[in-house]
Write an enzyme that holds these catalytic residues in place. Sequence first.
Site, PDB file in Angstrom:
ATOM      1  CE1 TYR A 140    -107.919 -94.237   7.534  1.00  0.00           C
ATOM      2  CE2 TYR A 140    -107.788 -95.555   5.521  1.00  0.00           C
ATOM      3  CZ  TYR A 140    -107.241 -95.139   6.727  1.00  0.00           C
ATOM      4  OH  TYR A 140    -106.006 -95.596   7.106  1.00  0.00           O
TER       5      TYR A 140
ATOM      6  CG  PHE B   6     -83.085 -79.097   3.164  1.00  0.00           C
ATOM      7  CD1 PHE B   6     -82.972 -77.729   3.390  1.00  0.00           C
ATOM      8  CD2 PHE B   6     -84.057 -79.801   3.839  1.00  0.00           C
ATOM      9  CE1 PHE B   6     -83.827 -77.084   4.283  1.00  0.00           C
ATOM     10  CE2 PHE B   6     -84.922 -79.156   4.729  1.00  0.00           C
ATOM     11  CZ  PHE B   6     -84.810 -77.795   4.948  1.00  0.00           C
ATOM     12  CB  THR B   7     -81.516 -80.001   7.753  1.00  0.00           C
ATOM     13  OG1 THR B   7     -82.802 -79.504   7.395  1.00  0.00           O
ATOM     14  CG2 THR B   7     -80.570 -78.817   7.953  1.00  0.00           C
TER      15      THR B   7
ATOM     16  CG  ASP C 138     -86.033 -80.601  -2.138  1.00  0.00           C
ATOM     17  OD1 ASP C 138     -87.147 -80.049  -2.157  1.00  0.00           O
ATOM     18  OD2 ASP C 138     -85.327 -80.659  -1.125  1.00  0.00           O
TER      19      ASP C 138
ATOM     20  CE  LYS D 152     -90.128 -75.403   3.548  1.00  0.00           C
ATOM     21  NZ  LYS D 152     -89.339 -76.608   3.452  1.00  0.00           N
TER      22      LYS D 152
ATOM     23  NE  ARG E  47     -81.445 -73.546   7.369  1.00  0.00           N
ATOM     24  CZ  ARG E  47     -81.953 -74.541   8.106  1.00  0.00           C
ATOM     25  NH1 ARG E  47     -81.279 -75.049   9.118  1.00  0.00           N
ATOM     26  NH2 ARG E  47     -83.134 -75.032   7.842  1.00  0.00           N
TER      27      ARG E  47
ATOM     28  CG  PHE F  84     -81.178 -76.872  12.898  1.00  0.00           C
ATOM     29  CD1 PHE F  84     -80.713 -78.024  12.296  1.00  0.00           C
ATOM     30  CD2 PHE F  84     -82.416 -76.373  12.520  1.00  0.00           C
ATOM     31  CE1 PHE F  84     -81.470 -78.678  11.333  1.00  0.00           C
ATOM     32  CE2 PHE F  84     -83.175 -77.011  11.553  1.00  0.00           C
ATOM     33  CZ  PHE F  84     -82.699 -78.171  10.962  1.00  0.00           C
TER      34      PHE F  84
HETATM   35  C1  LIG Z   1     -88.585 -77.566   3.929  1.00  0.00           C
HETATM   36  C2  LIG Z   1     -87.758 -78.341   3.017  1.00  0.00           C
HETATM   37  C3  LIG Z   1     -87.786 -79.741   3.019  1.00  0.00           C
HETATM   38  C4  LIG Z   1     -88.556 -80.551   4.039  1.00  0.00           C
HETATM   39  O1  LIG Z   1     -89.898 -80.278   4.035  1.00  0.00           O
HETATM   40  P1  LIG Z   1     -90.818 -80.294   5.354  1.00  0.00           P
HETATM   41  O2  LIG Z   1     -92.180 -79.996   4.826  1.00  0.00           O
HETATM   42  O3  LIG Z   1     -90.307 -79.242   6.274  1.00  0.00           O
HETATM   43  O4  LIG Z   1     -90.715 -81.644   5.957  1.00  0.00           O
HETATM   44  C5  LIG Z   1     -87.012 -80.394   2.074  1.00  0.00           C
HETATM   45  N1  LIG Z   1     -86.240 -79.730   1.204  1.00  0.00           N
HETATM   46  C6  LIG Z   1     -86.176 -78.386   1.182  1.00  0.00           C
HETATM   47  C7  LIG Z   1     -85.309 -77.689   0.203  1.00  0.00           C
HETATM   48  C8  LIG Z   1     -86.925 -77.645   2.093  1.00  0.00           C
HETATM   49  O5  LIG Z   1     -86.838 -76.320   2.095  1.00  0.00           O
END
Ligand SMILES: *Cc1c(COP(=O)(O)O)cnc(C)c1O
Length: 462
Positions: free
Chosen positions: A73, A125-126, A216, A259, A383, A450
């Site tokens: 933990y 970004f969303t 980011d 990613k 998009r 979306f």
């Molecule tokens: C995917 C993404 C996020 C959010 O990450 P999640 O792991 O999907 O929560 C933030 N900023 C960018 C540019 C992304 O591509």
Amino acid sequence: MDKRSWAEPYKIKMVELLKMTTLQERKAAIRAAGFNTFLLKSEDIYIDLLTDSGVGAMSDRQWAGLMMGDEAYAGSRNFYHMRDAVSEYYSYQYTVPTHQGRGAENILSQILISEGDYVPGNMYFTTTRLHQEIAGGQFVDVIIDEAHDPDSTHPFKGNVDISKLDQLVAKVGADKIPYVCIATCVNMAGGQPISLHNLKAVRDWCDQHQVLLVHDMTRVAENAYFIQQREPGYQDKTVKEIVYEICALTDAATMSSKKDAMVNIGGFLAMNDEGLYERACELVVVYEGLHTYGGMAGRDMEALAIGIKESVQDNHMRARIGQVEYLGQQLEAASVPVVKPFGGHAIFLNARAILPHIPQSQFPAQALAAALYVESGIRSMERGAVSAGRNAKTGENFMPKLELVRLTIPRRVYTQAHMDVTAESVVRVMQSADQVKGLRFTYEPKMLRFFMGRFTEVDTDD
Ligand SMILES: *Cc1c(COP(=O)(O)O)cnc(C)c1O
């Protein structure tokens, strides 16, 4: 012949079989999914180019890392491996694990943003923008104008227009700007990089106005590869060196490790300031988990530590971006309107140009993604206006200049032959483009619409 092709710097050890469907099955599936590719079942997909998030193929070493999971933990050994990898490759001293990128965005936004603040960024970004809004802030786009132009071939469409930062500070004052948020390889601009020259100018601007610089860093390695290929003075540096240099220019970072870092789940918030780290630790226990796991299993932190190292290798990045480029070249050769320069993680189709008979209010990119699925079982993503959503204050639909369909390439998953099939399928959809109908919402979620929105076809006599 003096041709020297590149090939993937790995070989295949295990395969996953794909299901082939009929046209009738796909027509039924897209209707059942409300014309939203997010609502299709994975087993009904042939080539899945929905996203590059969490869908990469892990290496044998990463899989071996899973077996080394220390599921304590508190104080798991894998957390320390991950933290050390973050500081070795990304320069940040403190790391707070989160379940994925948005978990880190939530914590960071809550700590730094107050009601009435403005957060400038190189395109929204969303999830990032939503967390800024929930925390009381307002996102302000400061990316260069070229980023909004699908026909511009600017090599660094992710760059910040410093004069837009100056305008914002003149209007609201630096004390209303908690930080500038810079994405590397800007997703919503089509996977377009920021140059180190520009990032240094942003750093200077932030120092001058005593504003933090947040990174980011979801696709930092892809951005670094583009710098190596395109920015004068960097061709002899390694991707690893450039990644480190980018990160070291910023104060803190949010990461979706699904990613670049090639794991199925995970993320983190990283920083150099101890006070910020302490506040992040206070919040991570509320939303994610203890500060040494933050929603991740020990085994996943181990796979992430290994993935970080693999992601900054030059030969990996060359094959990764080379494959995306290959798809772009096939499409371009067939006169498909695509966003240029090609992005790091995806090729973007210009839906307005492909479906000129569908007005943006009827979501041409959403319709194109659905049509591509019906044609061939390939899953892509909208998009454009659907993703852009509504203005949080006025309720009006945003109508972005870019109305795109994203063909996103998972890392180390598909072959060149899959790319050929994809390009051929897009061409076939284009040949009967006039039969694709516009769409309207039958269910519109209030946030991030979306993902779960549902649509029906607009009949011409509507
Ligand atoms: C995917 C993404 C996020 C959010 O990450 P999640 O792991 O999907 O929560 C933030 N900023 C960018 C540019 C992304 O591509």
